[in-house]
Design an enzyme around this catalytic site. Structure first.
Site, PDB file in Angstrom:
ATOM      1  N   ARG A  37      17.868 -24.605   2.819  1.00 56.24           N
ATOM      2  CA  ARG A  37      16.839 -23.656   3.218  1.00 56.24           C
ATOM      3  C   ARG A  37      16.562 -23.808   4.717  1.00 56.24           C
ATOM      4  O   ARG A  37      16.653 -24.924   5.260  1.00 56.24           O
ATOM      5  CB  ARG A  37      15.573 -24.000   2.426  1.00 56.24           C
ATOM      6  CG  ARG A  37      14.372 -23.101   2.657  1.00 56.24           C
ATOM      7  CD  ARG A  37      14.501 -21.814   1.942  1.00 56.24           C
ATOM      8  NE  ARG A  37      13.246 -21.107   1.793  1.00 56.24           N
ATOM      9  CZ  ARG A  37      13.185 -19.809   1.552  1.00 56.24           C
ATOM     10  NH1 ARG A  37      14.283 -19.078   1.447  1.00 56.24           N
ATOM     11  NH2 ARG A  37      12.025 -19.216   1.387  1.00 56.24           N
ATOM     12  N   THR A  87      18.306 -10.547  -0.711  1.00 57.99           N
ATOM     13  CA  THR A  87      18.918 -11.857  -0.797  1.00 57.99           C
ATOM     14  C   THR A  87      20.239 -11.628  -1.514  1.00 57.99           C
ATOM     15  O   THR A  87      20.593 -10.510  -1.823  1.00 57.99           O
ATOM     16  CB  THR A  87      17.914 -12.751  -1.563  1.00 57.99           C
ATOM     17  OG1 THR A  87      16.742 -12.866  -0.771  1.00 57.99           O
ATOM     18  CG2 THR A  87      18.412 -14.100  -1.938  1.00 57.99           C
ATOM     19  N   ASN A  94      16.433 -13.405   4.183  1.00 57.86           N
ATOM     20  CA  ASN A  94      15.145 -12.852   3.792  1.00 57.86           C
ATOM     21  C   ASN A  94      15.163 -11.330   3.807  1.00 57.86           C
ATOM     22  O   ASN A  94      15.840 -10.734   3.003  1.00 57.86           O
ATOM     23  CB  ASN A  94      13.991 -13.434   4.621  1.00 57.86           C
ATOM     24  CG  ASN A  94      12.653 -13.173   3.950  1.00 57.86           C
ATOM     25  OD1 ASN A  94      12.598 -13.031   2.728  1.00 57.86           O
ATOM     26  ND2 ASN A  94      11.589 -13.085   4.704  1.00 57.86           N
ATOM     27  N   SER A 149      10.147 -20.472  -1.601  1.00 56.69           N
ATOM     28  CA  SER A 149      11.101 -19.454  -2.036  1.00 56.69           C
ATOM     29  C   SER A 149      10.898 -19.172  -3.517  1.00 56.69           C
ATOM     30  O   SER A 149      10.209 -19.908  -4.215  1.00 56.69           O
ATOM     31  CB  SER A 149      12.512 -20.005  -1.805  1.00 56.69           C
ATOM     32  OG  SER A 149      13.478 -19.186  -2.400  1.00 56.69           O
ATOM     33  N   GLY A 208      13.329 -11.447  -4.131  1.00 55.23           N
ATOM     34  CA  GLY A 208      12.010 -12.036  -3.853  1.00 55.23           C
ATOM     35  C   GLY A 208      11.332 -12.587  -5.091  1.00 55.23           C
ATOM     36  O   GLY A 208      11.944 -13.291  -5.891  1.00 55.23           O
TER      37      GLY A 208
HETATM   38  N1  GLY Z   1      13.422 -14.989   0.915  1.00 51.24           N
HETATM   39  C1  GLY Z   1      13.440 -14.862  -0.470  1.00 51.24           C
HETATM   40  C2  GLY Z   1      13.228 -16.150  -1.180  1.00 51.24           C
HETATM   41  O1  GLY Z   1      13.480 -17.178  -0.588  1.00 51.24           O
HETATM   42  O2  GLY Z   1      12.828 -16.182  -2.309  1.00 51.24           O
END
Ligand code: GLY
Length: 569
Positions: free
Chosen positions: A105, A381, A401, A452, A474
């Site tokens: 991440r 994503t 993102n 996330s 998301g």
């Molecule tokens: N940016 C989407 C997530 O990390 O869930």
């Protein structure tokens, strides 16, 4: 007592038996579904799936295939993922006690802090965490994939990167989803010369049918093929990104790149009706809440009612509501804050939640939890799943993102930089783009990883992975993953139908059930409305990539809602 409750429930819903399952349709089922006896790949892009297949065909292993898919999808889906972003990956091969979770991440730059998106009056500065250089977290994808490959891959890195380099340099036709994303983000992309050079034809943004060549990205990938992650974190690539950050007044420094570290973590673990479920641990909230939702409904005989029966949807939605309330209250990067992981994933807690759900009435958001937190998330994503007949499996969800992340490409690199900083709570109590809720534990802090929802998940039975699943989108990620597991293991739907069935989502705030546009059966909708639910038909954006091990055969399905492909042998 349990039997009496079951009979009352059955009686209450007896008028609305729903057995037909509305399915979402794609172009051509054969692209989305495949069977094989050696290996299987489901990803969100045809070229990317083929890149993985070519590794197996050259004698490579599952890690070579995963690395090839990761780099190829960075090229094929520059709107949603890439080497300017990060992700999570679960890897299992026979002999391991349990899967390993790789966390690559993004991290908050060293100079970042909790008030960086606020003006002097403490108000959020609109779009600062979404567009431009302040939205960028230190990218982790190259470190994650290169380190995984170095330890477990078989083919040289140059072979693994070859399909991605070819795709970048030869180019491909802009497809409709890419075109939609380009149109939506044209104004931001136009601001940065590095981005405009790639995605515009003169003064107009590219559109469907245009040929997209990413020469600079090809060069960058060649550097990675030659010297691994060095040029990215210590060489010319880091320098080019930091130079652009300085030009734009941003916070990124060479130290940020030098200090970036991949974390190997223990996945979260739970069971569903005897099957073992492993998923991503914080800084993703995904795994914890997939397990929490499954635990909450586990003691019910939902199969008896059916996938879209009002009782099934009510109970599962109420489980989702509670998961999101807890997510807002407790979740964050466990390297920085305490998360009650064991409690949230315990059967005891799930039983308590279950007892608080009335059988025929929606819970309002105030009833679920008296809280006032906020949370940010985006839906662009990507996910891929790979499984081999010998019992190895990899699931990985990767992202920059939002569509085209921050919109910034450092000139000469071809790398679209993420806007993952928006996944932090920029301020406790503010409402985000997606109306989701987050809190104190997820405030910005130097080197912290933003929360996330990404939920790469493996289900095991009799000691081997039998189900690999994940999706973009998301906050919807974790509810789509939980539903796919329920569709397959609880409702016994075939894999294709488990993926294609209309899905629903409740995230506490906003107080509504969101469903795929096609909608739940009308009788279900009417019953839910009577219970007090608001229903919002708006596609969830999930693109499940699933693989199941069935009767000594691998069965792959790429969500027919999307542009992906399943292919195996
Ligand atoms: N940016 C989407 C997530 O990390 O869930």
């Amino acid at each position: 007592m349990k039997k009496a409750f079951f009979l009352i429930t059955l009686l209450f819903y007896s008028c609305s038996s729903v057995r037909t399952v509305p399915l979402m349709k794609g172009k051509d089922r054969d692209t989305y579904e495949s069977k094989g006896r050696e290996y299987m790949i489901s990803s969100q892009g045809g070229a990317s799936t083929n890149a993985g297949v070519s590794m197996f065909e050259q004698g490579g292993n599952i890690v070579d295939a995963a690395a090839a898919v990761s780099f190829a999808i960075s090229v094929e889906r520059p709107q949603s993922t890439g080497i300017g972003g990060g992700g999570f990956l679960l890897f299992y091969e026979p002999g391991m006690k349990e899967p390993i979770a790789f966390d690559f991440r993004e991290k908050a730059p060293l100079k970042s802090h909790s008030k960086m998106y606020l003006d002097k009056n403490g108000n959020e500065i609109p779009r600062m965490s979404l567009d431009g250089i302040f939205a960028v977290g230190v990218p982790g994808l190259v470190a994650g994939i290169v380190e995984l490959h170095k330890k477990y891959g078989k083919l040289p890195l140059s072979k693994v990167l070859a399909p991605a380099i070819e795709l970048a340099e030869k180019g491909f036709k802009v497809y409709p989803e890419l075109s939609r994303a380009l149109k939506a983000r044209a104004a931001v992309l136009a601001k940065y010369p590095g981005s405009k050079k790639i995605f515009f034809k003169g003064e107009r943004v590219m559109k469907t049918g245009d040929h997209l060549v990413q020469t600079d990205l090809g060069q960058t990938l060649r550097s990675i093929a030659k010297d691994g992650k060095r040029s990215f974190y210590r060489g010319w690539i880091a320098k080019a990104i930091v130079k652009e950050s300085w030009r734009l007044g941003g916070l990124l420094s060479l130290r940020d790149f030098k200090k970036y570290n991949v974390k190997k973590r223990k996945p979260v673990f739970g069971t569903y009706k005897g099957k073992k479920v492993y998923s991503m641990t914080p800084p993703s909230s995904g795994g914890i809440h997939v397990l929490q939702i499954l635990n909450t409904v586990e003691k019910e005989d939902l199969n008896h009612f059916g996938v879209h029966h009002p009782y099934t949807v009510h109970l599962t939605s109420a489980a989702m509501q509670q998961a999101f309330a807890d997510r807002a209250r407790y979740l964050g990067d466990m390297d920085f804050v305490k998360v009650p992981l064991k409690k949230l994933t315990s059967k005891k807690y799930a039983n308590k939640i279950r007892k608080g759900i009335p059988k025929e009435k929606a819970l309002t958001k105030e009833q679920v939890m008296a809280g006032n937190f906020d949370r940010k998330e985006s839906d662009h994503t990507t996910h891929f799943s790979i499984m081999t007949a010998d019992g190895s499996a990899i699931v990985s969800t990767q992202t920059i993102n939002g569509w085209f992340g921050s919109g910034v490409v450092a000139p000469g690199t071809g790398i679209v930089l993420n806007n993952e900083m928006d996944d932090f709570s920029t301020k406790v109590g503010a409402v985000n783009l997606f109306g989701a809720v987050g809190g104190q534990n997820n405030l910005v802090q130097a080197e912290k990883r933003p929360l996330s929802s990404m939920s790469p998940t493996l289900v095991f039975d009799e000691g081997r992975p039998v189900f690999a699943v994940g999706t973009p989108s998301g906050t919807r990620i974790l509810t789509c993953v939980a539903q796919t597991i329920l569709n397959y293991f609880e409702h016994n739907l075939p894999l294709y139908e488990s993926v294609a069935a209309v899905r629903y989502h409740h995230q506490w705030y906003p107080d509504e059930i969101r469903t795929d546009l096609k909608g739940l059966p009308i009788s279900t909708r009417n019953s839910l409305k009577k219970m007090g639910y608001k229903i919002n038909r708006k596609n969830l954006g999930c693109r499940i990539q699933a693989i199941a091990w069935e009767r000594n055969e691998l069965h792959g399905v790429s969500d027919p809602r999307g542009e992906g492909m399943s292919l195996g042998k």
